[in-house]
Design a protein around this motif. Structure first.
Motif, mmCIF file in Angstrom:
data_model
loop_
_atom_site.group_PDB
_atom_site.id
_atom_site.type_symbol
_atom_site.label_atom_id
_atom_site.label_comp_id
_atom_site.label_asym_id
_atom_site.label_seq_id
_atom_site.Cartn_x
_atom_site.Cartn_y
_atom_site.Cartn_z
ATOM 1 N N HIS A 1 0.821 -1.208 0.000
ATOM 2 C CA HIS A 1 0.000 0.000 0.000
ATOM 3 C C HIS A 1 0.857 1.262 0.000
ATOM 4 N N SER A 2 0.297 2.333 -0.534
ATOM 5 C CA SER A 2 1.018 3.601 -0.676
ATOM 6 C C SER A 2 1.129 4.355 0.645
ATOM 7 N N LEU A 3 2.292 4.962 0.851
ATOM 8 C CA LEU A 3 2.475 5.934 1.924
ATOM 9 C C LEU A 3 1.906 7.248 1.404
ATOM 10 N N LEU A 4 0.954 7.817 2.119
ATOM 11 C CA LEU A 4 0.252 9.002 1.624
ATOM 12 C C LEU A 4 0.705 10.293 2.288
ATOM 13 N N THR A 5 0.913 10.279 3.596
ATOM 14 C CA THR A 5 1.362 11.492 4.282
ATOM 15 C C THR A 5 2.410 11.161 5.332
ATOM 16 N N ILE A 6 3.244 12.153 5.598
ATOM 17 C CA ILE A 6 4.229 12.088 6.676
ATOM 18 C C ILE A 6 4.029 13.354 7.502
ATOM 19 N N GLY A 7 3.782 13.162 8.785
ATOM 20 C CA GLY A 7 3.663 14.297 9.693
ATOM 21 C C GLY A 7 4.757 14.216 10.738
ATOM 22 N N MET A 8 5.428 15.355 10.971
ATOM 23 C CA MET A 8 6.498 15.407 11.968
ATOM 24 C C MET A 8 6.314 16.650 12.831
ATOM 25 N N VAL A 9 6.429 16.462 14.139
ATOM 26 C CA VAL A 9 6.335 17.571 15.083
ATOM 27 C C VAL A 9 7.485 17.427 16.074
ATOM 28 N N LEU A 10 8.247 18.489 16.251
ATOM 29 C CA LEU A 10 9.292 18.504 17.257
ATOM 30 C C LEU A 10 8.673 19.055 18.539
ATOM 31 N N ALA A 11 8.796 18.289 19.626
ATOM 32 C CA ALA A 11 8.159 18.673 20.884
ATOM 33 C C ALA A 11 9.170 18.674 22.026
ATOM 34 N N ASP A 12 9.044 19.693 22.883
ATOM 35 C CA ASP A 12 9.791 19.763 24.137
ATOM 36 C C ASP A 12 8.835 19.353 25.251
ATOM 37 N N PHE A 13 9.183 18.316 25.975
ATOM 38 C CA PHE A 13 8.364 17.844 27.082
ATOM 39 C C PHE A 13 8.993 18.330 28.384
ATOM 40 N N LYS A 14 8.216 19.092 29.150
ATOM 41 C CA LYS A 14 8.627 19.571 30.468
ATOM 42 C C LYS A 14 7.539 19.156 31.444
ATOM 43 N N PRO A 15 7.840 19.156 32.730
ATOM 44 C CA PRO A 15 6.790 18.799 33.684
ATOM 45 C C PRO A 15 5.525 19.628 33.467
#
Length: 140
Positions: free
Chosen positions: A20-34
């Motif tokens: 099957h085809s890869l249709l979308t790529i989503g990337m998010v850079l996140a900083d996790f703090k308390p």
């Protein structure tokens, strides 16, 4: 104390990376703090294919109108270039990947790169939110 993670998600035309085809790529850079998550950068890429290998149910689940998707998408090599540029720009080559069923996304990205003779640009280190959720449920 904080940690950064590259959150990744894909939308696909079905369940099988070699079929099957890869249709979308989503990337998010996140900083996790308390008690806080800060999303610092993001990239969403729609991939246009000369021929799509999809199932009706996958398109329905993902809410993808293939005609609109095709109009907005970019060819695979350009999609890979955009993904790589995002990774290079933010120095994410060794960044731990975070996602829900992240192995599914990685398998599709692997198949996509192999099919188009492209280098896999991401780290292989991963944390799966589905696994975290299951562990958490077991301890409740």
């Amino acid at each position: 104390m904080f940690m950064k993670r590259l959150v990744i998600d894909t939308e696909t035309g079905g369940l099988f990376p070699r079929e099957h085809s890869l249709l979308t790529i989503g990337m998010v850079l996140a900083d996790f703090k308390p008690r806080r998550i800060k999303f610092t950068h993001q990239k969403h890429i729609l991939i246009k294919h000369p021929e799509y290998f999809v199932t009706r149910s996958a398109l329905k689940i993902n809410g993808i109108d293939l005609e609109q998707h095709h109009k907005a998408g970019v060819v695979p090599k350009l999609a890979h270039k955009q993904m790589t540029e995002f990774i290079d720009e933010h120095s994410l080559h060794d960044m731990t990947l975070l996602g829900h069923n992240v192995h599914f996304d990685i398998n599709f990205l692997d198949a996509f790169c192999a099919e188009h003779a492209l280098k896999f640009p991401l780290s292989r280190e991963k944390e799966d939110t589905r696994y975290m959720w299951e562990i958490g449920r077991a301890h409740v």
